[in-house]
Design an enzyme around this catalytic site. Structure first.
Site: not given
Length: 387
Positions: A124, A129, A240, A279, A340, A363-365
């Site tokens: 980068t 980028g 990958d 719930q 809170g 690692e790629g957006t």
């Protein structure tokens, strides 16, 4: 691949390490913005810096499925702990593992595997980028050397790095990725300097900074593989694995956050009963559990396919996209369930919320992954239509 018993033993060892050493140290790391040296040494002793480096060079040589099983566990702790060794087992070493010369492998891989060298991947740049093929850092041949000039930005582990894998343009006449080459550049070379570590939203203890090259002369033997113009192709070969690694880390962090969420929910009472019985909150619990399970299944499936020799580049993008978005949703729900208290540092929900945000970027957006997936889908559709 490891046999099931060996894998189970290794996973159990890492889980104990995470529970006994890493999670208790999270607050200190966040406050000091540094991982204690004794913890880093324990990581070296456990072999974490060499998970994916071949055994002949001192690593564990794990396949993707085995590695993912361990990253699920490491990912349960604050991401800074994983980050300190991630570049060593990923893009900081795999270019050399896949395309390095025998001399480069012998010189660097044993030291990377042991953790003696911290690897760092310098791609980068200030204006480069997601468009990684537009690298501007130059590498000009000068006899037995290359002269590097340029600035790299947001480089993980750069302040600690002993070795940089640097992407630089060796052919100014070639546009795009074809003119980009990869270099293994040792820290301390004249003309190489690092900037001030950045102050970040989250992931304190994981350091990034600029890496600056000013007439930095590196020997021609630093060219990874000894062939110009192959740097971008080398990087693509390991993406990958890197994306599955990140996806596995997201799964681990999500599962940790779900545990924190439920521990709080069953002990916190309002209106005379545990908030775990409300719930509207149960919807958040169930969605979080299902999404984390889906992400884990995606990583495990893609990892097995990669180990079997399949091309999983699209599946890796699917897993990285889904898992990184998923952990962001889970972290946000955790803050909401804590109410809170979720906004107070002592409870860790806000820290993990900030830590999780980065996974959707590096690692790629998410948007880069969506583009990869969509283009592959269109290509398959055109092939079916005979177009």
């Amino acid at each position: 691949m490891l046999d099931l018993e060996t894998r189970a033993q290794l996973v159990a060892t890492i889980r104990r390490f995470v529970d006994d050493r890493l999670i208790p140290a999270e607050a200190e790391v966040a406050e000091q913005d540094a991982i204690p040296s004794d913890i880093i040494q324990e990581m070296r002793d456990l072999g974490l810096f060499g998970l994916s480096i071949p055994e002949e060079f001192g690593g564990l040589g794990l396949g993707m499925a085995d590695k993912a099983a361990l990253i699920f566990e490491i990912g349960r702790a604050a991401p800074a702990f994983r980050s300190i060794f991630a570049t060593n087992v990923g893009i900081g070493s795999q270019g050399i593992v896949i395309d390095g010369t025998p001399e480069q492998k012998a010189a660097y891989l044993p030291r990377i595997a042991s953790g003696e060298l911290i690897g760092s991947f310098a791609l980068t740049e200030p204006d480069v980028g997601s468009d990684a093929g537009s690298v501007r850092t130059s590498a000009v041949r000068d006899g037995a050397f290359y002269v590097l000039n340029g600035t790299k930005r947001f480089i993980t582990n750069a302040p600690l790095a002993g070795l940089f894998t640097v992407m630089a343009r060796t052919d100014a006449t070639q546009k795009g990725a074809r003119g980009v080459s990869a270099f293994a550049v040792e820290a301390g070379m004249p003309g190489l300097s690092t900037g001030k570590p950045e102050k970040k939203m989250g992931q304190q203890g994981a350091h990034v900074c600029d890496v600056i090259f000013e007439n930095c002369r590196v020997p021609a033997s630093a060219l990874i593989g000894g062939v110009e113009g192959m740097g971008f192709k080398t990087a693509m070969k390991v993406l990958d694995k890197g994306r599955l690694h990140i996806a596995a880390a997201c799964v681990g962090l999500a599962e940790r956050i779900i545990d924190d969420m439920m521990d709080h929910a069953v002990t916190r009472t309002q209106f005379g009963k545990s908030i775990a019985d409300f719930q509207m909150l149960q919807v958040m619990f169930a969605d979080s559990r299902a999404e984390a399970y889906a992400a884990r299944a995606m990583v495990e499936d893609a990892a097995r396919r990669r180990d079997a020799g399949e091309d999983v580049s699209v599946l890796a993008s699917c897993a990285k996209m889904f898992a990184s978005e998923m952990v962001g949703r889970v972290a946000d729900r955790n803050v909401q369930v804590h109410g809170g208290a979720g906004y107070i540092r002592e409870y860790r929900a806000e820290q993990l919320f900030r830590d999780a945000r980065l996974f959707r970027i590096y690692e790629g957006t998410t948007q880069i992954q969506q583009g990869i997936i969509a283009r592959a889908m269109a290509s398959e559709a055109r092939e079916r239509a005979g177009l």
